[in-house]
Structures are given as structure tokens and as C-alpha cells.
Design an enzyme around this catalytic site. Sequence first.
Site, mmCIF file in Angstrom:
data_model
loop_
_atom_site.group_PDB
_atom_site.id
_atom_site.type_symbol
_atom_site.label_atom_id
_atom_site.label_comp_id
_atom_site.label_asym_id
_atom_site.label_seq_id
_atom_site.Cartn_x
_atom_site.Cartn_y
_atom_site.Cartn_z
ATOM 1 N N ASP A 1 -7.015 3.150 9.959
ATOM 2 C CA ASP A 1 -6.234 2.249 8.928
ATOM 3 C C ASP A 1 -4.208 2.952 9.102
ATOM 4 O OD1 ASP A 1 -4.893 1.443 6.701
ATOM 5 O OD2 ASP A 1 -5.857 2.438 5.070
ATOM 6 N N LYS B 1 3.907 -4.460 3.626
ATOM 7 C CA LYS B 1 4.739 -3.646 3.633
ATOM 8 C C LYS B 1 5.589 -2.998 4.451
ATOM 9 C CE LYS B 1 0.365 -1.408 2.391
ATOM 10 N NZ LYS B 1 0.276 -1.383 0.450
ATOM 11 N N GLN C 1 -0.151 2.445 6.896
ATOM 12 C CA GLN C 1 1.235 3.361 6.175
ATOM 13 C C GLN C 1 1.530 3.773 7.653
ATOM 14 O OE1 GLN C 1 2.352 3.266 2.576
ATOM 15 N NE2 GLN C 1 1.016 2.298 2.181
ATOM 16 N N CYS D 1 -5.048 3.527 -5.487
ATOM 17 C CA CYS D 1 -6.352 3.004 -5.115
ATOM 18 C C CYS D 1 -6.525 4.373 -4.171
ATOM 19 C CB CYS D 1 -6.045 1.937 -4.033
ATOM 20 S SG CYS D 1 -6.062 0.885 -5.133
ATOM 21 N N HIS E 1 -7.795 5.187 1.225
ATOM 22 C CA HIS E 1 -7.370 4.190 0.037
ATOM 23 C C HIS E 1 -8.925 3.868 0.468
ATOM 24 C CE1 HIS E 1 -6.405 0.367 -0.780
ATOM 25 N NE2 HIS E 1 -4.766 1.048 -1.864
#
Length: 434
Positions: free
Chosen positions: A226, A252, A229, A392, A149
Site C-alpha cells: 500500500d 494525496k 503514503q 482508519c 490502514h
Amino acid sequence: MTTIAIPPGMPQYDDVPRFDVDKVRADFPILGREVNGHPLVYLDSANTSQKPRQVLDVLRQHYERHNGNVSRSVHTLGTEATEAYEGARAKVAAFINAPSVDEVVFTKNSTEAINLVAYAFSNASTSAAGDPRFRLGPGDEVVISEMEHHSNIVPWQLLCERTGATLRWFKLTEGGRLDESEVDELINERTKLVSLVHVSNILGTVNATARITARVREVGALLMLDCSQSAPHIPVDVVDLDVDFIAFTGHKMCAPTGIGVLWGRAELLAAMPPVLGGGSMIETVTMAGSTFAQPPARFEAGTPPIAEAVALGAAVDYLTGIGMRAIQWHEKQLTAYALDALGTVPGLRIFGPVVPIGRGGTISFALDGVHPHDVGQVLDDQGVQVRVGHHCARPVCVRYGVPATTRASFYLYTTTAEIDAMVAALEQVRKVFG
């Protein structure tokens, strides 16, 4: 009870925890509305998730009953707010199996969490007293991947520009996986930090990090993931992952916007210089200089997003009550079902892994001869909410030679009937655009 029709070849395990999808859906008020005269089909959870009543109620109750600033007052409301805020920190720490609650830093989102680490490197690099692990200069290297991202690309580009360090990256295979064929050359004695996405927000790829982690430890670098997700969808255990930092965001995972998390190893956070200066992050202040609080307060200058953090704690309670393994399995079955269903649409190309192994419930695709914006508009006319664009993650689109994609993403409240509705709407796209 809504059940998942498991495609042929998908194993069935009796010991996998499950939940009643219909009961879960009843917790989310927005799922009962219509869009353009059709029942809402929300397939954009990788962008932001919907919020259950259990979280909305806590958010409202905080403002109605306990609204006060934290760590500043001895009155009742201030004490209640502080206890709720720090209680949320403890819930998040348990959620990711953090060894210490003080390793959880509240930020406003994943982007701020990643930037916090990047600017800590920058600040350490300009100080003679900076910890050598965080000092960067010409000859040093930071490693990312093409899969990232933008929030895990741009901060490191800017850091390298400020310090003279070099940015390097893993490439992608045609099948949407990290190309690890040059891992020993990419991660070397010059590497100071490797920062990778755990689950891709565009390809759905779940990155198995064991080989990379082993190489990072060999060369003495630091490792950041990261988890934007992954934390909402699969069990995330920072001890098991053997990482140094992770970042994820509340919106999220059923929480409000404006709240995120940076987790870091205690001794690394203690060695990091502050990034934002102001109230609550100090130990003492004189006109001649200041000393700083211990983490996590050192990195939470000013009034934090208090109610949002408390609501994040409620979201953690909600997800934990359902069970992260159950959510993971539900989405794995949904993904298998969706991959098969989308495979029946003529002219549709899926980006990323085409099997439900090592991939999450995010599927990006393109229809021959139809721009993704047109696909998204026709789907919206049918009540189906998907995201279109480069998500993104423009380097991924460049890698696969497309300007943009259409992305469908699933969560614990998604059903196979909604996937069927998307496929039916895609047939409408084909009729409209020939």
C-alpha cells in the site's frame, strides 16, 4: 526563499536537490486563505493534499475543451479524451518505473485497488480454472500487519471469511516499527499473499521491505504494498521494490479525489479474473457467455474517472518537475525539525519513530489529559488544520493504549513557520485545559 533550519546532528549534503518552498506555495491558491482570522496552516496532507493551479487548470480545461467518453467514439472529442486518458496512464507508469504502461490500472482510490486484488483472489478461488496463485482455501494464509490502514485490513478479513483462509499479521515494536522477529514463521509455505503498508499513515514509519520480500520469494507467495503514503512523498520504483502489486491514490499527491492506481506485474494481471463486469472490459459478449479484454481494460469496467485521471497525469508532471528526491529531502528536514519542536511541549507523547530515520512526514501524538478532539478544536481556532481520531488505523491505537491521536502531516508546501505555529497553538491548548 524559505529555508529549513536543520537541527543539530542532521547531515547537510550539497548534492541533494532543493526547491523554493515559497515559489511552490504560490502554486496552491488555498494556502492564501485565512481560517478563524488566522493564516491557514494546513498540516493534514496525509489525509488529502492541496491542489496546485497547474492541476486545477488541466481539470477545468479538460471539461471546457475536450470532454468526451474514452475508447468508445471516433469523433474528435472522444479521440482527444482517449489520448489524454491514456497519456495519463503513460505518465503514471513512468512515475513508478513500471515496465509496461498496460500494468497501470485506474481505480477510484487505493481502497478500490486493494479490493480489486482481494476480489480477484475470491473469484479465482471459486473457479476450477482459476490460476493456482490466486486460489485460496482452508489451510492457506494471508499476512498483513498491525500497522495497516483499515483499507488493507478489512478486504483481507472478508476474503478469508469467504474462502476459509487464515489471516495472520506482523506485530509492532514499542518504537513503532514492524516486529520482524518471527518473519520466517509468519511467512511460510502456506502463505499465498503478503500485503503491507509502505509508509504508515499514523506512525510515519517507512517499512524497509527487503527482508520480507526475500522471504516472500522463498516461499513463492505474492507481495503487495500500500503506497498511499509513499508515492506522493518519496521515489517509488516497482522494479527496485521487487513487488507484485502496489496501490496508491491521486488525492494525496496533488490530484483530485476519485482517482487511484493499481499497478500489477503484467503476467499476474493477465492471470487475474475480472471483478466488475460491464462495458469496455469485454472482448466478446453473447447470451451464452463472455470473454474479457486484456489488462488494464479488463479491470476498468464502465465509464472511468476520465478528467480525474487526466488531472492525475498533470499532478505527476508537477511532482516530477520539482523532483521526488527533492520532495523527500524537504520532508525529511521538516520531520527532523518537527520532532525537535514537539519535544519541547510538556506532556506530549509521540507515537512511532522519534528520529527522522526510516520515517516520513507524518507525526501522531497525544497530550496528557487532553482528548485529541479538544486538541484539534483549539488548533483549528488558531487556523492550524490537523487530523484527530484513529486515522482508519484503530489497531495501532489499541496497540499503544490510546483511543485516538492528533496527527500532523507535511508535504512539499509545508514550512518550518507552520510547524512553529502548531507548537504555539499547542501551548494554547495547555493554557485552555490546564
